[in-house]
Enzyme design. Sequence first.
Site, PDB file in Angstrom:
ATOM      1  N   ARG A 121       0.864  -1.305  -0.191  1.00 39.81           N
ATOM      2  CA  ARG A 121       0.040  -0.133  -0.158  1.00 39.81           C
ATOM      3  C   ARG A 121       0.861   1.499  -0.130  1.00 39.81           C
ATOM      4  O   ARG A 121       0.434   2.408  -0.596  1.00 39.81           O
ATOM      5  CB  ARG A 121      -0.981  -0.110   1.181  1.00 39.81           C
ATOM      6  CG  ARG A 121      -1.747   1.281   1.480  1.00 39.81           C
ATOM      7  CD  ARG A 121      -2.845   1.021   2.487  1.00 39.81           C
ATOM      8  NE  ARG A 121      -3.448   2.210   2.969  1.00 39.81           N
ATOM      9  CZ  ARG A 121      -4.571   2.590   2.423  1.00 39.81           C
ATOM     10  NH1 ARG A 121      -5.426   1.717   1.676  1.00 39.81           N
ATOM     11  NH2 ARG A 121      -5.133   3.708   2.714  1.00 39.81           N
ATOM     12  N   LEU A 139      -6.948   7.428  -1.453  1.00 38.24           N
ATOM     13  CA  LEU A 139      -7.148   5.891  -1.215  1.00 38.24           C
ATOM     14  C   LEU A 139      -7.924   5.756  -0.171  1.00 38.24           C
ATOM     15  O   LEU A 139      -7.840   6.727   1.082  1.00 38.24           O
ATOM     16  CB  LEU A 139      -5.682   5.488  -0.802  1.00 38.24           C
ATOM     17  CG  LEU A 139      -4.551   5.323  -1.829  1.00 38.24           C
ATOM     18  CD1 LEU A 139      -3.170   5.223  -1.087  1.00 38.24           C
ATOM     19  CD2 LEU A 139      -4.827   3.847  -2.706  1.00 38.24           C
ATOM     20  N   SER A 140      -8.903   4.860  -0.255  1.00 37.47           N
ATOM     21  CA  SER A 140      -9.695   4.501   0.833  1.00 37.47           C
ATOM     22  C   SER A 140      -9.004   3.835   2.010  1.00 37.47           C
ATOM     23  O   SER A 140      -7.953   3.484   1.730  1.00 37.47           O
ATOM     24  CB  SER A 140     -10.954   3.323   0.376  1.00 37.47           C
ATOM     25  OG  SER A 140     -11.719   4.292  -0.435  1.00 37.47           O
ATOM     26  N   ALA A 141      -9.545   3.713   3.188  1.00 40.78           N
ATOM     27  CA  ALA A 141      -9.143   2.946   4.135  1.00 40.78           C
ATOM     28  C   ALA A 141      -8.832   1.593   4.034  1.00 40.78           C
ATOM     29  O   ALA A 141      -9.544   0.887   3.466  1.00 40.78           O
ATOM     30  CB  ALA A 141      -9.896   3.111   5.593  1.00 40.78           C
TER      31      ALA A 141
END
Length: 357
Positions: free
Chosen positions: A38, A63-65
Amino acid sequence: MGGAVSAGEDNDDLIDNLKEAQYIRTERVEQAFRAIDRGDYYLEGYRDNAYKDLAWKHGNIHLSAPCIYSEVMEALKLQPGLSFLNLGSGTGYLSTMVGLILGPFGINHGIELHSDVVEYAKEKLESFIKNSDSFDKFEFCEPAFVVGNCLQIASDSHQYDRIYCGAGVQKDHENYMKILLKVGGILVMPIEDQLTQIMRTGQNTWESKNILAVSFAPLVQPSKNDNGTPDSVGLPPCAVRNLQDLARIYIRRTLRNFINDEMQAKGIPQRAPPKRKRKRVKQRINTYVFVGNQLIPQPLDSEEDEKMEEDSKEEEEKEHIEAMKREEPPQNLLREKIMKLPLPESLKAYLTYFRDK
């Protein structure tokens, strides 16, 4: 959105936390998450936040969690050979993980509103193919990205087995999204603050299930051209692989199977992902003394305290040295097999995707 699991020290630590919290539940999804770091999708200077369970945004890049992506990957129920459409594909992080599961005969398309983000996604994809140690461990369905508004997709576009929308969908756009889905397919999208899984069970029948409470920014409404109507966006074609590409896939697959057979014959187990060692919390021991009628805790004298800390440090150092001894240097057995083939160097380079390692 996020913060559901503890922060990790690195990508593997983050994945361990997501597994422990039951966001990652299947081996196939776990392998994809471990293969794609990530942190590689963060800008320089922001990577310290990569392994926290938090969304991240910088300009148009978002970016989402990790907990959201985990639930999405599990809810999509991905299988090799399926077609996938990512509406709001962003950095390409999710699309790349999906590509590891779809394999070489899947379809992996993404549409993103911002052209600079599409360029960023293409750069990250190229970096993964050229530099990642994980690339040679998988058969990959490379994502194809286009610039456009996902509410302006051409009406004659093909349908997909799996669809994800990474922005909040208003109720009046729900049917628009459903039309893009094949019968038997799965659509995952946020509707009314709920991440929702929708399965198309028939031509006009659907089953819906709420997965997780979420908060997403809404889809951007299409802008109109000079004629007062929105321009339609064409999705990438569903291209058939050429013979040269197919030959590369099957040669690499044959060599990979040969390596696995060799390892099994020698009794060498496939290396499992390392179990991350949790950092121990030191507990200070107290003694108790009477002061008047009260029992008061008192810390141990400083000499004994220091000795405990020194012993703990020595033990950790010994464990670290032993772990270093056990750690084998990374080997790319597939690359080694390719480089030993009696082929021209140009063909060997093609078989390795022109990777240097």
